[in-house]
Design an enzyme around this catalytic site. Structure first.
Site, PDB file in Angstrom:
ATOM      1  N   GLU A  31      43.164  63.393  27.293  1.00 35.49           N
ATOM      2  CA  GLU A  31      42.841  64.791  27.553  1.00 35.49           C
ATOM      3  C   GLU A  31      42.664  65.444  26.181  1.00 35.49           C
ATOM      4  OE1 GLU A  31      45.788  66.889  29.868  1.00 35.49           O
ATOM      5  OE2 GLU A  31      44.629  68.747  29.763  1.00 35.49           O
ATOM      6  N   ARG A 257      55.635  53.700  28.637  1.00 31.05           N
ATOM      7  CA  ARG A 257      55.068  54.298  27.436  1.00 31.05           C
ATOM      8  C   ARG A 257      55.861  53.894  26.197  1.00 31.05           C
ATOM      9  NH1 ARG A 257      53.935  59.879  26.872  1.00 31.05           N
ATOM     10  NH2 ARG A 257      52.861  59.864  28.847  1.00 31.05           N
ATOM     11  N   LYS A 267      52.385  65.863  23.030  1.00 29.05           N
ATOM     12  CA  LYS A 267      51.398  66.705  22.360  1.00 29.05           C
ATOM     13  C   LYS A 267      51.888  68.133  22.229  1.00 29.05           C
ATOM     14  CE  LYS A 267      47.956  64.970  24.826  1.00 29.05           C
ATOM     15  NZ  LYS A 267      46.651  64.556  25.357  1.00 29.05           N
TER      16      LYS A 267
END
Ligand code: ATP
Ligand code: MG
Length: 551
Positions: A31, A257, A267
């Site tokens: 994204e 992850r 982020k």
């Protein structure tokens, strides 16, 4: 393929069964709402390397369905970073926003099948109708609206007839499902926002869940690899692909992850660190961003090796910084040229040195003669590191002290005759004598071996450089799991600047991004703040594993 990870095992099985005609097609779907970090690198490496391994393809797709947070600056940076890591998507750069028309049409298909409805519950009502993990939800009164009315309402949503929040489009699945994602999830919402690519065409935007699987299918993705938090979304992913009767039915596969100690990767947290100026920008060498790591001197190869070494699992874990640094060190040992640098100088005068200078020509790389040699002078006045001298040394200190000997690397054995101090008692100069017959490692017959070897630079011709030393950005391995806000755990010693370090005068053809081994000190990389003749170095990684000592 005996060492196949679990994703490869799935793919091997699929190929055996000729699923997708044996094709492997993956994608990396960022994204564009921030800069990529080392966690993304894991996903990038995984997706592109799976494609490479199976002679398949990997797409780059911007998952740009949320116009609020997304920005073209991020897009450019992401493209640059994926390329920098060494991956290539050919002409397969896609944007979810390019599918907005097709997604809208699919929403209409779903409404016509009686599998979606426009819902006018308020957000609070929606929440209370949804039930909880222990309580089933309650059907929305809008669930029984006719197909015709739903089509008309959805059309009006698209035309901008309603305010944000007045209506949403929901999939009609099962309000009693044990999986909350299946309780009539919202698939479209009204958002009167300008989109960087779609401009002002839309005032309704599809939700992530209504976008991702369909985009995968449009691109004929076979294996849609994502992180574990999407595991509970997989039934919805599959339901949509099924109900929409899409031609390609990609399989979603989740893996754990990457988490790295002493840093943060979300982020949102990175944005906070940058905008509140806790660090000096997105490429601050202390950050987990790829831009930061690149500036610090980590190579794509080191990051790829690191990523590969971790394998792929379904279990979340914290990886030590030492693991990453070991790969950086291994890579730099091979690639970095050697150079001598004195970080905290003491002047040494060699009182019996009568010559102008003696040329030394060490190898640029000790294991690679082909890379050539450096050349500089050994002179009467040299500098050594303060750490390599002790006035009152313990027995095991093999460096210089009063009335002791040490070998100067590539030079001579010197003997310390006199220590000169300033008024405050600080050592400012060492007067030494040298043994002419010890040049370049020679040991005259009958002479005892001198144990200590220290580095040095010629005092007059050494270049003055700035060196930035780094420690982890946080004092805690997992700052986000602590009691207080993560910012409270920022390491005040994460960066120290040495304004006047002295480097051997052999740097002339160096360029930004080039890494060196400062002999005996570690690996350092030329920073982008450098200008010709005013070099700035970032400490990239220590010479030895500093973490091992701490354990
Ligand atoms: P963040 O949580 O850091 O903000 P994100 O997941 O929102 O990241 P996306 O742009 O959606 O960021 O991520 C693109 C891809 O990278 C996704 O497939 C995501 O699963 C993957 N990814 C993100 N963070 C990690 C990580 N730490 N380890 C492995 N893969 C990751
Ligand atoms: Mg995400």
């Amino acid at each position: 393929m005996s060492d196949a990870n679990f994703i490869e095992s799935i793919i091997n099985e699929d190929i055996k069964n000729n699923k997708n005609e044996g094709r492997v097609h993956t994608r990396f779907p960022p994204e564009p709402n921030g800069y990529l970090h080392i966690g993304h690198a894991k996903s990038i490496c995984l997706n592109f390397e799976l494609a490479e391994k199976y002679n398949g393809l990997c797409n780059l797709r911007f998952d740009d369905t949320n116009p609020d947070a997304e920005d073209e600056e991020y897009e450019r940076a992401i493209i640059e970073d994926v390329k920098w890591l060494g991956f290539d998507w050919d002409d397969r750069l896609f944007y979810s926003s390019d599918y907005f028309d097709r997604l809208y049409d699919l929403a209409v298909v779903l409404i016509k099948k009686g599998k979606a409805y426009v819902c006018g519950l308020t957000p609070e009502e929606t929440k209370s109708y949804r039930g909880s993990l222990t309580e089933p939800g309650t059907d929305s009164p809008f669930r029984s609206t006719s197909v015709e009315d739903n089509l008309a309402l959805f059309e009006q949503m698209k035309s901008g007839d309603f305010e944000e929040g007045k209506y949403v489009l929901r999939a009609k699945i099962d309000m009693a499902s044990s999986n909350m994602n299946m309780r009539d999830p919202i698939i479209y919402r009204i958002k009167k926002a300008h989109h960087p690519r779609a401009k002002d065409k839309w005032c309704i935007y599809p939700m992530y869940d209504f976008t991702h699987g369909q985009s995968d299918s449009f691109e004929a993705i076979t294996h849609s690899v994502c992180t574990l938090e999407f595991e509970d979304h997989r039934p919805l992913y599959d339901w949509l692909v099924q109900e929409l009767e899409l031609e390609h039915r990609p399989q979603q596969i989740e893996f754990a992850r990457l988490n790295l100690e002493y840093t943060v990767m979300s982020k949102r947290k990175l944005i906070q660190l940058v905008t509140e100026k806790h660090v000096h920008g997105w490429d601050d060498p202390r950050l987990s961003t790829l831009k930061g790591m690149r500036r610090r001197g980590f190579s794509p190869k080191a990051i790829r090796n690191f990523s590969r070494s971790l394998g792929v699992t379904k279990k979340n874990s914290m990886i030590s910084l030492g693991t990453l640094e070991a790969h950086v060190r291994e890579d730099l040992d091979e690639t970095a040229g050697r150079i001598m640098t004195v970080l905290d100088p003491i002047k040494v005068t060699i009182t019996n040195f009568e010559e102008d200078s003696v040329i030394v020509t060490p190898k640029i790389h000790p294991k690679d003669e082909e890379r050539g040699r450096r050349e500089f002078s050994f002179t009467k006045n040299i500098l050594i590191d303060r750490e390599d001298f002790m006035e009152d040394p313990p027995a095991k200190f093999f460096r210089l002290g009063p009335d002791r000997k040490v070998r100067l690397k590539y030079g001579y054995v010197i003997h310390c005759d006199e220590v000169i101090k300033d008024a405050s008692g600080k050592v400012v100069e060492l007067k030494c004598t040298y043994d002419k017959d010890t040049f370049g490692g020679k040991r005259p017959e009958g002479q005892k071996k001198v144990k200590g070897i220290v580095h040095w630079v010629p005092a007059e011709s050494a270049e003055k450089v700035e060196v930035r030393m780094y420690n982890p950005l946080f004092t805690e391995p997992n700052p986000l799991a602590m009691e207080k806000d993560f910012l409270e755990y920022i390491n005040p010693q994460s960066m120290t600047v040495i304004k006047e370090a002295f480097i051997e005068p052999s740097l002339s053809a160096a360029k930004v991004g080039q890494s060196f081994q400062f002999e005996r000190l570690g690996y350092f990389t030329i920073d982008s703040d450098s200008t010709e003749g005013n070099w700035v170095f970032n400490q990239t990684v220590t010479l030895k594993d500093a973490w091992a000592k701490l354990k």
